[in-house]
Design a protein around this motif. Structure first.
Motif, PDB file in Angstrom:
ATOM      1  N   ALA A  49       0.691   4.152  -2.876  1.00  0.00           N
ATOM      2  CA  ALA A  49       0.503   5.578  -2.597  1.00  0.00           C
ATOM      3  C   ALA A  49       1.573   6.411  -3.296  1.00  0.00           C
ATOM      4  O   ALA A  49       1.280   7.486  -3.848  1.00  0.00           O
ATOM      5  N   MET A  50       2.811   5.912  -3.301  1.00  0.00           N
ATOM      6  CA  MET A  50       3.868   6.626  -4.003  1.00  0.00           C
ATOM      7  C   MET A  50       3.622   6.626  -5.508  1.00  0.00           C
ATOM      8  O   MET A  50       3.906   7.605  -6.208  1.00  0.00           O
ATOM      9  N   THR A  51       3.075   5.517  -6.019  1.00  0.00           N
ATOM     10  CA  THR A  51       2.763   5.451  -7.445  1.00  0.00           C
ATOM     11  C   THR A  51       1.712   6.484  -7.825  1.00  0.00           C
ATOM     12  O   THR A  51       1.768   7.084  -8.898  1.00  0.00           O
ATOM     13  N   VAL A  52       0.729   6.697  -6.933  1.00  0.00           N
ATOM     14  CA  VAL A  52      -0.310   7.697  -7.196  1.00  0.00           C
ATOM     15  C   VAL A  52       0.301   9.098  -7.269  1.00  0.00           C
ATOM     16  O   VAL A  52      -0.186   9.963  -8.013  1.00  0.00           O
ATOM     17  N   LEU A  53       1.382   9.342  -6.540  1.00  0.00           N
ATOM     18  CA  LEU A  53       2.003  10.669  -6.553  1.00  0.00           C
ATOM     19  C   LEU A  53       2.664  10.978  -7.895  1.00  0.00           C
ATOM     20  O   LEU A  53       2.853  12.148  -8.236  1.00  0.00           O
ATOM     21  N   VAL A  91      -6.690   1.305  -7.347  1.00  0.00           N
ATOM     22  CA  VAL A  91      -6.078   2.382  -6.571  1.00  0.00           C
ATOM     23  C   VAL A  91      -5.426   3.419  -7.478  1.00  0.00           C
ATOM     24  O   VAL A  91      -5.520   4.626  -7.239  1.00  0.00           O
ATOM     25  N   LEU A 100       0.809  -1.221   0.000  1.00  0.00           N
ATOM     26  CA  LEU A 100       0.000   0.000   0.000  1.00  0.00           C
ATOM     27  C   LEU A 100       0.843   1.272   0.000  1.00  0.00           C
ATOM     28  O   LEU A 100       0.520   2.222  -0.721  1.00  0.00           O
ATOM     29  N   PRO A 101       1.946   1.357   0.783  1.00  0.00           N
ATOM     30  CA  PRO A 101       2.782   2.562   0.675  1.00  0.00           C
ATOM     31  C   PRO A 101       3.357   2.750  -0.727  1.00  0.00           C
ATOM     32  O   PRO A 101       3.456   3.886  -1.212  1.00  0.00           O
ATOM     33  N   TRP A 102       3.737   1.650  -1.392  1.00  0.00           N
ATOM     34  CA  TRP A 102       4.255   1.755  -2.757  1.00  0.00           C
ATOM     35  C   TRP A 102       3.164   2.244  -3.701  1.00  0.00           C
ATOM     36  O   TRP A 102       3.428   3.045  -4.597  1.00  0.00           O
TER      37      TRP A 102
END
Length: 272
Positions: A95-99, A170, A91-93
């Motif tokens: 979230a970084m991908t969404v950035l 996501v 999930l943190p990865w």
């Protein structure tokens, strides 16, 4: 065991604490777990021959009986399918991908204000962004329990596709929203992104999904992203009018290869 039950003499020795061979103890205990008749016979023997053991059992039961009989309300936690399918450590990865698309959108907006028009940064990187989420969903480096997951009967292509879907759910909405802001409509990058996601899975069956995604990303950046930004020219690969048939053919090939290699996702190599 005789006749499907433990012999009375063996149960008596077990109940009274007489030393037995380790294999005999294991056999008796394994049998007692599934045989109610032998458990009942063991209880009768213990009451008549081992009153001290019976007293200990009665005292323990008296201590725990209130907690056993207490009416505790059932509180089953029902997680959405998305959270059950996704690898929690990824999930943190994700979230970084969404950035990444959000940062590209800001770069496009800044470029539109500061200088002459040029190809959208978001548009040229959009095809590979969903693939980064796919890589995060099926790699041992982001899943600390990958060995346990890979060894389960349900592991394989089905689990990989469920995790892929969770990652795309996501990543895709923020990417589409950012594209709408800068004019990079999903119709221009959606099919290429699906091709790359399927290709990463198909190639990942041999070299690992993470490695395959990295290789495809590097190839796309060198062949398309860098030239388009250097020469300020939209790549022909993202022109829906001329490139859609080619992308459709690539999608069919990637999905076919993925189907043929579906058994490879039960091997450790796909988790690299």
């Amino acid at each position: 065991m005789t006749g499907g039950h433990a012999p009375a003499a063996l149960l008596a020795r077990y109940a009274t604490g007489v030393e037995l061979p380790a294999d005999a103890v294991w056999a008796v205990e394994a049998h007692l777990e599934g045989c109610a008749d032998c458990r009942s016979r063991l209880g009768e023997i213990a009451y008549t021959r081992s009153p001290a053991v019976v007293s200990i059992v009665d005292n323990v039961w008296a201590a725990i009986a209130p907690a056993v009989h207490a009416q505790v309300p059932s509180r089953r936690r029902r997680w959405p399918a998305l959270l059950r399918w996704a690898a929690p450590a990824a999930l943190p990865w994700l979230a970084m991908t969404v950035l990444i698309p959000l940062t590209a959108m800001l770069l496009d907006l800044a470029a539109g204000v500061a200088g002459p028009p040029r190809p959208s940064v978001l548009l040229v990187i959009a095809p590979v962004v969903p693939m980064l989420g796919v890589a995060a969903s099926w790699t041992r480096y982001l899943d600390p329990v990958h060995e346990l997951v890979a060894g389960t009967p349900r592991a394989g292509l089905g689990l990989a596709l469920r995790r892929t879907l969770a990652a795309l759910i996501v990543v895709m909405p923020p990417l589409a929203l950012a594209g709408a802001v800068v004019g990079a409509a999903p119709v221009r990058w959606l099919l290429p992104s699906l091709v790359f996601a399927a290709s990463a899975l198909a190639l990942g069956a041999f070299v690992g999904v993470g490695r395959a995604a990295a290789a495809v990303t590097v190839g796309w950046v060198c062949a398309v992203v860098a030239p388009s930004l250097i020469w300020s020219r939209l790549p022909a690969a993202l022109d829906p009018g001329s490139s859609t048939p080619a992308w459709a053919a690539c999608a069919a090939i990637a999905v076919g290869a993925l189907f043929l290699q579906r058994g490879a996702f039960q091997r450790p190599a796909s988790h690299r």
